[in-house]
Motif scaffolding. Structure first.
Motif, PDB file in Angstrom:
ATOM      1  N   VAL A  73       0.648  -1.337   0.042  1.00  0.00           N
ATOM      2  CA  VAL A  73       0.040  -0.092  -0.037  1.00  0.00           C
ATOM      3  C   VAL A  73       0.828   1.258   0.073  1.00  0.00           C
ATOM      4  O   VAL A  73       0.256   2.404   0.147  1.00  0.00           O
ATOM      5  CB  VAL A  73      -1.041  -0.108   1.022  1.00  0.00           C
ATOM      6  N   LEU A  90      -2.962  -8.559   6.443  1.00  0.00           N
ATOM      7  CA  LEU A  90      -4.228  -7.984   6.484  1.00  0.00           C
ATOM      8  C   LEU A  90      -4.162  -6.868   5.492  1.00  0.00           C
ATOM      9  O   LEU A  90      -4.740  -6.894   4.549  1.00  0.00           O
ATOM     10  CB  LEU A  90      -4.410  -7.470   7.989  1.00  0.00           C
ATOM     11  N   HIS A  98      -7.063 -12.415   2.716  1.00  0.00           N
ATOM     12  CA  HIS A  98      -7.442 -11.473   3.540  1.00  0.00           C
ATOM     13  C   HIS A  98      -8.724 -11.830   4.367  1.00  0.00           C
ATOM     14  O   HIS A  98      -8.763 -11.419   5.560  1.00  0.00           O
ATOM     15  CB  HIS A  98      -7.505 -10.343   2.649  1.00  0.00           C
ATOM     16  N   PHE A 153      -4.075   3.309  24.416  1.00  0.00           N
ATOM     17  CA  PHE A 153      -3.838   2.485  23.449  1.00  0.00           C
ATOM     18  C   PHE A 153      -2.633   1.292  23.621  1.00  0.00           C
ATOM     19  O   PHE A 153      -3.114   0.043  23.248  1.00  0.00           O
ATOM     20  CB  PHE A 153      -3.389   2.950  22.018  1.00  0.00           C
ATOM     21  N   GLY A 240      -0.700   0.447  12.868  1.00  0.00           N
ATOM     22  CA  GLY A 240      -1.882   1.152  12.308  1.00  0.00           C
ATOM     23  C   GLY A 240      -2.648   2.027  13.021  1.00  0.00           C
ATOM     24  O   GLY A 240      -3.367   3.192  12.430  1.00  0.00           O
ATOM     25  N   SER A 244      -1.455   7.098  13.770  1.00  0.00           N
ATOM     26  CA  SER A 244      -2.623   7.533  12.983  1.00  0.00           C
ATOM     27  C   SER A 244      -3.474   8.165  14.107  1.00  0.00           C
ATOM     28  O   SER A 244      -4.263   9.426  13.895  1.00  0.00           O
ATOM     29  CB  SER A 244      -3.462   6.426  12.390  1.00  0.00           C
ATOM     30  N   THR A 245      -3.699   7.597  15.088  1.00  0.00           N
ATOM     31  CA  THR A 245      -4.741   8.398  16.350  1.00  0.00           C
ATOM     32  C   THR A 245      -4.001   9.659  16.712  1.00  0.00           C
ATOM     33  O   THR A 245      -4.874  10.714  16.900  1.00  0.00           O
ATOM     34  CB  THR A 245      -4.915   7.311  17.282  1.00  0.00           C
ATOM     35  N   LEU A 277     -13.486  13.633  15.441  1.00  0.00           N
ATOM     36  CA  LEU A 277     -12.298  13.050  15.126  1.00  0.00           C
ATOM     37  C   LEU A 277     -12.315  12.818  13.588  1.00  0.00           C
ATOM     38  O   LEU A 277     -11.497  13.080  12.861  1.00  0.00           O
ATOM     39  CB  LEU A 277     -12.139  11.661  15.714  1.00  0.00           C
ATOM     40  N   PRO A 286      -4.727  11.419   8.125  1.00  0.00           N
ATOM     41  CA  PRO A 286      -3.365  11.011   8.624  1.00  0.00           C
ATOM     42  C   PRO A 286      -2.623  10.293   7.678  1.00  0.00           C
ATOM     43  O   PRO A 286      -1.429  10.372   7.224  1.00  0.00           O
ATOM     44  CB  PRO A 286      -3.717  10.124  10.028  1.00  0.00           C
ATOM     45  N   PHE A 287      -3.450   9.331   6.955  1.00  0.00           N
ATOM     46  CA  PHE A 287      -2.709   8.606   5.674  1.00  0.00           C
ATOM     47  C   PHE A 287      -3.204   9.343   4.429  1.00  0.00           C
ATOM     48  O   PHE A 287      -4.348   9.351   4.128  1.00  0.00           O
ATOM     49  CB  PHE A 287      -3.385   7.000   5.705  1.00  0.00           C
ATOM     50  N   GLY A 345     -10.543   5.072   4.998  1.00  0.00           N
ATOM     51  CA  GLY A 345     -10.497   4.038   3.839  1.00  0.00           C
ATOM     52  C   GLY A 345     -11.918   3.594   3.621  1.00  0.00           C
ATOM     53  O   GLY A 345     -12.636   4.188   4.204  1.00  0.00           O
ATOM     54  N   HIS A 349     -11.015  -3.321   3.000  1.00  0.00           N
ATOM     55  CA  HIS A 349      -9.999  -2.810   4.128  1.00  0.00           C
ATOM     56  C   HIS A 349     -10.105  -1.800   4.811  1.00  0.00           C
ATOM     57  O   HIS A 349      -9.320  -1.222   5.733  1.00  0.00           O
ATOM     58  CB  HIS A 349      -8.496  -2.441   3.198  1.00  0.00           C
ATOM     59  N   VAL A 350     -11.498  -1.242   5.010  1.00  0.00           N
ATOM     60  CA  VAL A 350     -11.784   0.020   5.818  1.00  0.00           C
ATOM     61  C   VAL A 350     -11.227  -0.354   7.314  1.00  0.00           C
ATOM     62  O   VAL A 350     -11.318  -1.576   7.699  1.00  0.00           O
ATOM     63  CB  VAL A 350     -13.433   0.011   5.791  1.00  0.00           C
ATOM     64  N   GLY A 353      -9.626  -0.574  13.049  1.00  0.00           N
ATOM     65  CA  GLY A 353      -9.631  -0.031  14.400  1.00  0.00           C
ATOM     66  C   GLY A 353     -10.333   1.189  14.731  1.00  0.00           C
ATOM     67  O   GLY A 353     -10.241   1.847  15.605  1.00  0.00           O
ATOM     68  N   ALA A 357     -10.253   4.119  17.829  1.00  0.00           N
ATOM     69  CA  ALA A 357      -9.765   5.508  17.661  1.00  0.00           C
ATOM     70  C   ALA A 357     -10.982   6.666  17.676  1.00  0.00           C
ATOM     71  O   ALA A 357     -10.425   7.454  18.545  1.00  0.00           O
ATOM     72  CB  ALA A 357      -9.389   5.828  16.132  1.00  0.00           C
TER      73      ALA A 357
HETATM   74  C1  HEM Z   1      -7.440   7.991  13.223  1.00  0.00           C
HETATM   75  C2  HEM Z   1      -6.821   6.899  13.384  1.00  0.00           C
HETATM   76  C3  HEM Z   1      -6.781   5.810  12.158  1.00  0.00           C
HETATM   77  C4  HEM Z   1      -6.782   6.346  10.771  1.00  0.00           C
HETATM   78  C5  HEM Z   1      -6.721   7.660  10.144  1.00  0.00           C
HETATM   79  C6  HEM Z   1      -6.591   5.080  10.107  1.00  0.00           C
HETATM   80  C7  HEM Z   1      -6.760   4.838   8.977  1.00  0.00           C
HETATM   81  C8  HEM Z   1      -6.862   3.732   8.100  1.00  0.00           C
HETATM   82  C9  HEM Z   1      -7.025   3.354   6.706  1.00  0.00           C
HETATM   83  C10 HEM Z   1      -6.872   4.631   5.537  1.00  0.00           C
HETATM   84  C11 HEM Z   1      -7.177   2.106   6.219  1.00  0.00           C
HETATM   85  C12 HEM Z   1      -7.394   1.425   5.010  1.00  0.00           C
HETATM   86  C13 HEM Z   1      -5.935   0.949   4.221  1.00  0.00           C
HETATM   87  C14 HEM Z   1      -5.872   0.473   2.891  1.00  0.00           C
HETATM   88  O1  HEM Z   1      -7.202   0.420   2.601  1.00  0.00           O
HETATM   89  O2  HEM Z   1      -5.110   0.088   2.419  1.00  0.00           O
HETATM   90  C15 HEM Z   1      -7.028   1.472   7.623  1.00  0.00           C
HETATM   91  C16 HEM Z   1      -6.777   0.168   7.894  1.00  0.00           C
HETATM   92  C17 HEM Z   1      -6.274  -0.387   9.069  1.00  0.00           C
HETATM   93  N1  HEM Z   1      -6.354   0.187  10.511  1.00  0.00           N
HETATM   94 FE1  HEM Z   1      -6.707   2.052  10.732  1.00  0.00          FE
HETATM   95  N2  HEM Z   1      -6.561   3.833  10.770  1.00  0.00           N
HETATM   96  C18 HEM Z   1      -6.748   4.417  12.203  1.00  0.00           C
HETATM   97  C19 HEM Z   1      -6.777   3.871  13.552  1.00  0.00           C
HETATM   98  C20 HEM Z   1      -6.641   2.559  13.850  1.00  0.00           C
HETATM   99  C21 HEM Z   1      -6.230   1.967  14.848  1.00  0.00           C
HETATM  100  C22 HEM Z   1      -6.824   2.423  16.392  1.00  0.00           C
HETATM  101  C23 HEM Z   1      -6.161   0.440  14.561  1.00  0.00           C
HETATM  102  C24 HEM Z   1      -5.845  -0.670  15.461  1.00  0.00           C
HETATM  103  C25 HEM Z   1      -6.498  -1.074  16.447  1.00  0.00           C
HETATM  104  C26 HEM Z   1      -6.132   0.308  13.253  1.00  0.00           C
HETATM  105  C27 HEM Z   1      -5.853  -0.691  12.316  1.00  0.00           C
HETATM  106  C28 HEM Z   1      -5.995  -0.821  11.067  1.00  0.00           C
HETATM  107  C29 HEM Z   1      -5.785  -2.165  10.373  1.00  0.00           C
HETATM  108  C30 HEM Z   1      -5.228  -3.291  11.085  1.00  0.00           C
HETATM  109  C31 HEM Z   1      -6.023  -1.899   9.137  1.00  0.00           C
HETATM  110  C32 HEM Z   1      -6.078  -2.935   7.902  1.00  0.00           C
HETATM  111  C33 HEM Z   1      -7.432  -3.577   7.757  1.00  0.00           C
HETATM  112  C34 HEM Z   1      -7.620  -4.297   6.563  1.00  0.00           C
HETATM  113  O3  HEM Z   1      -6.643  -4.404   5.532  1.00  0.00           O
HETATM  114  O4  HEM Z   1      -8.541  -5.189   6.336  1.00  0.00           O
HETATM  115  N3  HEM Z   1      -6.386   1.628  12.495  1.00  0.00           N
HETATM  116  N4  HEM Z   1      -6.592   2.302   8.544  1.00  0.00           N
END
Ligand code: HEM
Length: 402
Positions: A73, A90, A98, A153, A240, A244-245, A277, A286-287, A345, A349-350, A353, A357
């Protein structure tokens, strides 16, 4: 699936480099140029496509059949010699691999488990906000957001997260997903002393009982997750969810301090902070960018996208796309963009977590609105420039109590 290829090539976006440090710090002229030129453009210097309009970003994220995550990615194709690294099972996986892993993690991150952390998050938020009220003037990143997120966290996920280590490793990871440039090389150098810690930071021996990490290791023992995958999964969750948080909360405090009318609304109704948020990460995603790769020559938005040429989805640009949003550059607590913005997202893959957050943010921001009357900048916010992640390093603030 989409139609057969038309052979039309997307136009080249020239004269602006999204990975130049000045553009990373102020990406908005790039976002506008990207959105305005065409639904898909070519960034010649990097040999990648780029998309900045909200509708097209959503369409691509919803179409995993044509746009794969398996080659990484970030901007590099991790299947290529010299760029190879082991993909996350993941984020960097397509079905069917996946699906199975996502189901196992979704089962662990149940709403019940997440709700069980509320007391801890609220207690920690109250302590931190109280301390800031005693100080009156403070740095929201160093004194409030970072200590708060790293405490709550790390307890939820079950992994120790020392501040200096997290910052250095975060800068490495979120520059590594961009090109080999000055930002990347500087971050690699600063991360060097922390690499050994990083390697062992999610080892099973250190994880907290009852935490997410422990449950992932237990799921592996039970055969619900393939043997050998738990450690990298825990790493994906920690990586992840931490920086980001912190970045998302930083965006909220930065904009609150610059929008007195919005803070007044929140003081009158602290419940407005429950969705703050989402508005913060719409404004400063963030991303900033995540990549996909066409599995074949794909006809999309009137152009043919070549198989294997990477495609950057500029979430930050889509989240301020005037085709989608009224007053896109305004931080508006009443907008409630959850489920519409793409900062988490969308599609398969949304963000898994996002409820964590949101809970972290809700607890800190509602406490802030209950006890603080006014907040204003006590200096310029300073950036922490990274190729992929938009995060501030310092947000000096001054508050008055209620
Ligand atoms: C403000 C906070 C956060 C933002 C902006 C964010 C943003 C994102 C985005 C954009 C994706 C999609 C990636 C893709 O499609 O390639 C994603 C996936 C993911 N996020 Fe977050 N995230 C946040 C918080 C968290 C937290 C707290 C966790 C952990 C508990 C987490 C764990 C993950 C994981 C494991 C994925 C992959 C899911 C998958 O591929 O099925 N994220 N996040």
């Amino acid at each position: 699936m989409l139609d057969a290829a038309t052979g039309r090539t997307p136009p080249v976006l020239a004269g602006i480099d999204p990975y130049d440090t000045a553009t990373v710090i102020d990406p908005y002229p790039f976002h506008a140029a990207l959105r305005d030129l065409a639904p898909v453009v070519l960034l010649k210097d990097y040999n990648v496509y780029a998309v900045g309009r909200h509708a097209e970003i959503q369409q691509i994220l919803d179409n995993w059949q044509d746009f794969s995550s398996a080659s990484g990615v970030g901007i590099q194709d991790i299947r290529r010699p010299g760029k190879f690294r082991i993909p996350s099972r993941l984020v960097e996986a397509d079905p069917p691999g996946h699906t199975e892993v996502r189901a196992a993690v979704t089962k662990i991150l149940s709403p019940r488990l997440i709700r069980s952390w509320r007391d801890l998050f609220e207690r920690e938020a109250a302590a931190r906000v109280g301390e800031m009220l005693d100080r009156r003037e403070f740095d929201a990143m160093e004194h409030l957001i970072e200590p708060y997120v790293l405490k709550v966290f790390s307890t939820a996920v079950g992994v120790d997260l020392p501040r200096e280590n997290v910052i250095a490793i975060g800068e490495m990871r979120f520059n590594q997903t961009g090109p080999d440039n000055v930002l990347y090389r500087g971050a690699m150098e600063r991360a060097e002393p922390y690499l050994d810690w990083y390697e062992h930071s999610v080892d099973r021996v250190g994880v907290l009982p009852g935490s997410i990490a422990e449950q992932i290791y237990v799921a592996e023992d039970r055969g619900e997750i393939e043997a050998g995958v738990a450690k990298s999964l825990v790493r994906t969750l920690v990586g992840g969810g931490t920086d980001s948080t912190i970045a998302g909360l930083g965006a909220c405090f930065h904009h609150l301090a610059r929008s007195p009318g919005q803070m007044a609304l929140a003081v009158a109704d602290p419940m407005l902070m429950r969705t703050a948020l989402d508005e913060g990460i719409r404004m400063e995603s963030p991303f900033q960018v995540i990549y996909r790769t066409p599995n074949r020559d794909v006809d999309f938005a009137g152009f043919t996208l070549e198989k294997d040429r990477k495609l950057g989805l500029w979430l930050g640009a889509g989240n301020r796309d005037p085709r989608k949003w009224d007053n896109p550059d305004m931080f508006d607590l009443r907008r409630n963009p959850a489920g519409v913005h793409v900062a988490f997202g969308t599609g398969m893959h949304v963000c898994i977590g996002q409820m964590i957050a949101r809970l972290e943010s809700e607890c800190l921001l509602t406490e802030f609105a209950r006890r603080v009357k006014t907040v204003e900048p006590a200096g310029e916010s300073l950036p922490r420039p990274m190729n992929q992640m938009r995060q501030l390093r310092s947000i000096p603030l001054r508050v008055t109590p209620q």
